[in-house]
Design a protein around this motif. Structure first.
Motif, PDB file in Angstrom:
ATOM      1  N   GLU A 233     -15.912 -10.770   6.637  1.00 14.49           N
ATOM      2  CA  GLU A 233     -15.179  -9.524   6.808  1.00 14.49           C
ATOM      3  C   GLU A 233     -16.130  -8.328   6.725  1.00 14.49           C
ATOM      4  O   GLU A 233     -15.985  -7.350   7.467  1.00 14.49           O
ATOM      5  CB  GLU A 233     -14.087  -9.416   5.745  1.00 14.49           C
ATOM      6  CG  GLU A 233     -13.096  -8.298   6.000  1.00 14.49           C
ATOM      7  CD  GLU A 233     -11.865  -8.397   5.126  1.00 14.49           C
ATOM      8  OE1 GLU A 233     -11.232  -7.349   4.891  1.00 14.49           O
ATOM      9  OE2 GLU A 233     -11.521  -9.509   4.681  1.00 14.49           O
ATOM     10  N   ASP A 260      -5.286 -15.716  11.074  1.00 17.12           N
ATOM     11  CA  ASP A 260      -5.597 -14.826   9.956  1.00 17.12           C
ATOM     12  C   ASP A 260      -6.965 -15.198   9.394  1.00 17.12           C
ATOM     13  O   ASP A 260      -7.074 -15.914   8.398  1.00 17.12           O
ATOM     14  CB  ASP A 260      -4.507 -14.953   8.883  1.00 17.12           C
ATOM     15  CG  ASP A 260      -4.702 -13.940   7.769  1.00 17.12           C
ATOM     16  OD1 ASP A 260      -5.411 -12.947   7.999  1.00 17.12           O
ATOM     17  OD2 ASP A 260      -4.157 -14.152   6.670  1.00 17.12           O
ATOM     18  N   ASP A 262     -11.342 -13.732   8.799  1.00 23.11           N
ATOM     19  CA  ASP A 262     -12.056 -12.528   8.368  1.00 23.11           C
ATOM     20  C   ASP A 262     -12.202 -11.502   9.486  1.00 23.11           C
ATOM     21  O   ASP A 262     -12.061 -10.293   9.255  1.00 23.11           O
ATOM     22  CB  ASP A 262     -13.447 -12.908   7.840  1.00 23.11           C
ATOM     23  CG  ASP A 262     -13.396 -13.490   6.437  1.00 23.11           C
ATOM     24  OD1 ASP A 262     -12.302 -13.480   5.843  1.00 23.11           O
ATOM     25  OD2 ASP A 262     -14.442 -13.948   5.939  1.00 23.11           O
ATOM     26  N   ARG A 265      -8.802  -9.790  10.076  1.00 23.96           N
ATOM     27  CA  ARG A 265      -8.430  -8.919   8.956  1.00 23.96           C
ATOM     28  C   ARG A 265      -9.246  -7.632   8.970  1.00 23.96           C
ATOM     29  O   ARG A 265      -8.705  -6.534   8.772  1.00 23.96           O
ATOM     30  CB  ARG A 265      -8.619  -9.657   7.627  1.00 23.96           C
ATOM     31  CG  ARG A 265      -7.521 -10.663   7.324  1.00 23.96           C
ATOM     32  CD  ARG A 265      -7.602 -11.126   5.877  1.00 23.96           C
ATOM     33  NE  ARG A 265      -8.803 -11.925   5.638  1.00 23.96           N
ATOM     34  CZ  ARG A 265      -8.872 -13.238   5.799  1.00 23.96           C
ATOM     35  NH1 ARG A 265      -7.800 -13.915   6.199  1.00 23.96           N
ATOM     36  NH2 ARG A 265      -9.989 -13.897   5.550  1.00 23.96           N
ATOM     37  N   ARG A 269      -7.756  -3.758   9.617  1.00 17.95           N
ATOM     38  CA  ARG A 269      -7.940  -2.731   8.586  1.00 17.95           C
ATOM     39  C   ARG A 269      -8.731  -1.539   9.104  1.00 17.95           C
ATOM     40  O   ARG A 269      -8.514  -0.407   8.665  1.00 17.95           O
ATOM     41  CB  ARG A 269      -8.652  -3.340   7.373  1.00 17.95           C
ATOM     42  CG  ARG A 269      -7.756  -4.252   6.550  1.00 17.95           C
ATOM     43  CD  ARG A 269      -8.527  -5.011   5.489  1.00 17.95           C
ATOM     44  NE  ARG A 269      -7.631  -5.843   4.686  1.00 17.95           N
ATOM     45  CZ  ARG A 269      -8.011  -6.908   3.998  1.00 17.95           C
ATOM     46  NH1 ARG A 269      -9.283  -7.277   4.008  1.00 17.95           N
ATOM     47  NH2 ARG A 269      -7.134  -7.606   3.300  1.00 17.95           N
ATOM     48  N   ARG A 295       3.980 -10.433   5.392  1.00 17.22           N
ATOM     49  CA  ARG A 295       3.012  -9.414   4.987  1.00 17.22           C
ATOM     50  C   ARG A 295       3.681  -8.309   4.171  1.00 17.22           C
ATOM     51  O   ARG A 295       3.103  -7.801   3.208  1.00 17.22           O
ATOM     52  CB  ARG A 295       2.341  -8.817   6.224  1.00 17.22           C
ATOM     53  CG  ARG A 295       1.327  -9.732   6.880  1.00 17.22           C
ATOM     54  CD  ARG A 295       0.202 -10.079   5.899  1.00 17.22           C
ATOM     55  NE  ARG A 295      -0.814 -10.901   6.504  1.00 17.22           N
ATOM     56  CZ  ARG A 295      -1.920 -10.438   7.085  1.00 17.22           C
ATOM     57  NH1 ARG A 295      -2.128  -9.144   7.170  1.00 17.22           N
ATOM     58  NH2 ARG A 295      -2.807 -11.275   7.590  1.00 17.22           N
ATOM     59  N   GLU A 302      -0.618  -2.413   2.193  1.00 16.00           N
ATOM     60  CA  GLU A 302      -1.453  -2.659   3.367  1.00 16.00           C
ATOM     61  C   GLU A 302      -0.602  -2.819   4.623  1.00 16.00           C
ATOM     62  O   GLU A 302      -0.973  -2.363   5.708  1.00 16.00           O
ATOM     63  CB  GLU A 302      -2.304  -3.911   3.130  1.00 16.00           C
ATOM     64  CG  GLU A 302      -3.328  -4.163   4.218  1.00 16.00           C
ATOM     65  CD  GLU A 302      -4.324  -5.240   3.829  1.00 16.00           C
ATOM     66  OE1 GLU A 302      -4.689  -6.038   4.711  1.00 16.00           O
ATOM     67  OE2 GLU A 302      -4.730  -5.278   2.651  1.00 16.00           O
TER      68      GLU A 302
END
Length: 393
Positions: A233, A260, A262, A265, A269, A295, A302
């Motif tokens: 990530e 799902d 790294d 994600r 983000r 989620r 988030e």
């Protein structure tokens, strides 16, 4: 869509047979809306012009650059040398570009260097806007939308980077291999810089060529997915930050898997906008709602931040929805047409050449405000409040 100011380039070369095709290409090719070029083949005329004006970038042979760099007027003007003899290049000590490489690559490198210099000289300059093309389930046409989005923005004068982070790259055939080091080379330099506590100053043109089919910069396809599978990530976030701030791009169109992991994600983000694709299919909509419900229950703050940056579009739409949307926040901003000819796709240009789909993508670009401020508009009030409190308001 904002209009991009042309980068003013001064070219200095003794051979007019080099200057003429350079000027013709710059004025009539795909860079015509992005650069304006003045050229000089005589040293006296070049020095007189440089004393009277400050271009955005100077590209010249060492015989022209050496006397100019000795004067006061060269300070703060980014430049690169067209490859001369080794002794001449060593004496200059700056960036050297091969004079007889394809002109699209040469101009891409010049724009890259000019953008990096402008970015370094202005702390307030906004970086590139990152658009993540996402879906909670596969088979919705995510890569086709991302490719068309990149091409249409690039064709309208934006400096676009198409980033494919899929484990199995379904867009590989749309991107040509080149001599550039690609994603592995850039990741190595980013990791080295991070370990040394330094910023990576490697120009993007060293790693990613201009892809004519996409009107965008992009990494050459990987031979094996090993490098992607090893990306953490932090690696992905560092890559996105570099692309957004290197000064070579206005928009980054990023495409990744639905899994799902790294890379996904980090992209969700870091993205300024998440273009979330839906299909008018009951099973797809149920899976999307299930993903969102999970989620929202597990990571509410988030999740609300993500939804506040998201816009929804229904792809392969026949004109109206046959299914009821399972959540009130699944409000489509756009409807992208179903193109029947794509079912029997045998040529890549067909995927990027549908007038109907191009119309829909351009309308979507306008609705997204691509080319404006890098930061998206504020999240809607309920989501902003929920993100601040860690739960629904």
């Amino acid at each position: 869509m904002k209009s991009m100011r042309n980068v003013r380039i001064t070219l200095a070369a003794a051979d007019e047979r080099y200057i003429e095709p350079f000027l013709l290409y710059a004025r009539t090719g795909e860079f015509a809306k992005r650069v304006s070029v003045r050229a000089f083949s005589q040293l006296d005329a070049f020095l007189a012009a440089m004393a009277a004006e400050r271009p955005d970038f100077v590209l010249g042979e060492p015989a022209f650059l050496t006397p100019w760099l000795q004067g006061e007027g060269s300070r703060g003007v980014p430049w690169a040398a067209l490859d001369g003899g080794e002794a001449e290049n060593a004496a200059l000590g700056g960036t050297v570009l091969h004079a007889f490489q394809p002109l699209n690559r040469l101009l891409t490198a010049v724009l890259d260097l000019a953008g990096t210099a402008q970015s370094a000289g202005s702390a307030s300059q906004a970086g590139a806007q990152i658009i993540a093309v996402h879906s909670a389930a596969g088979g919705v046409g995510k890569t086709a939308v991302a490719l068309n989005l990149a091409k249409q923005l690039g064709g309208r004068g934006q400096r676009v980077f198409y980033l494919n982070l899929e484990t199995w790259d379904s867009a590989a055939s749309f991107r040509a291999a080149g001599s550039e080091s690609g994603l592995p080379g850039l990741l190595y330099e980013l990791r080295t810089a991070r370990e040394n506590g330094e910023a990576c100053r490697s120009p993007l043109s060293r790693h990613a060529p201009f892809q004519e089919k996409l009107k965008s910069l992009s990494f050459p396809p990987l031979e094996r997915p090993d490098e992607l599978l090893q990306m953490s990530e932090a690696d992905t976030a560092g890559l996105l930050d570099y692309l957004a701030t290197c000064g070579a791009c206005d928009v980054i169109v990023a495409d990744t898997d639905t899994e799902d992991h790294d890379r996904c994600r980090a992209l969700l983000r870091r993205a300024d906008r998440v273009l979330w694709l839906l299909a008018d299919d009951l099973l797809h909509l149920r899976r999307t709602a299930g993903w969102m419900n999970h989620r929202e229950a597990r990571q509410p703050a988030e999740f609300y931040d993500l939804i506040g940056r998201s816009v929804f579009a229904v792809n392969r739409c026949g004109g109206r929805l046959d299914n009821v949307l399972p959540r009130p926040d699944l409000r489509p901003l756009a409807f992208l047409s179903y193109i029947p000819s794509w079912k029997a796709l045998s040529r890549e240009d067909v995927l990027l050449g549908s007038p109907i789909f191009q119309r829909d993508i351009l309308a979507l670009c306008e609705q997204l405000g691509l080319g404006g401020s890098r930061r998206p508009p504020p999240a809607s009030a309920p989501y902003a409040a929920a993100a601040a409190t860690g739960g629904a308001s």
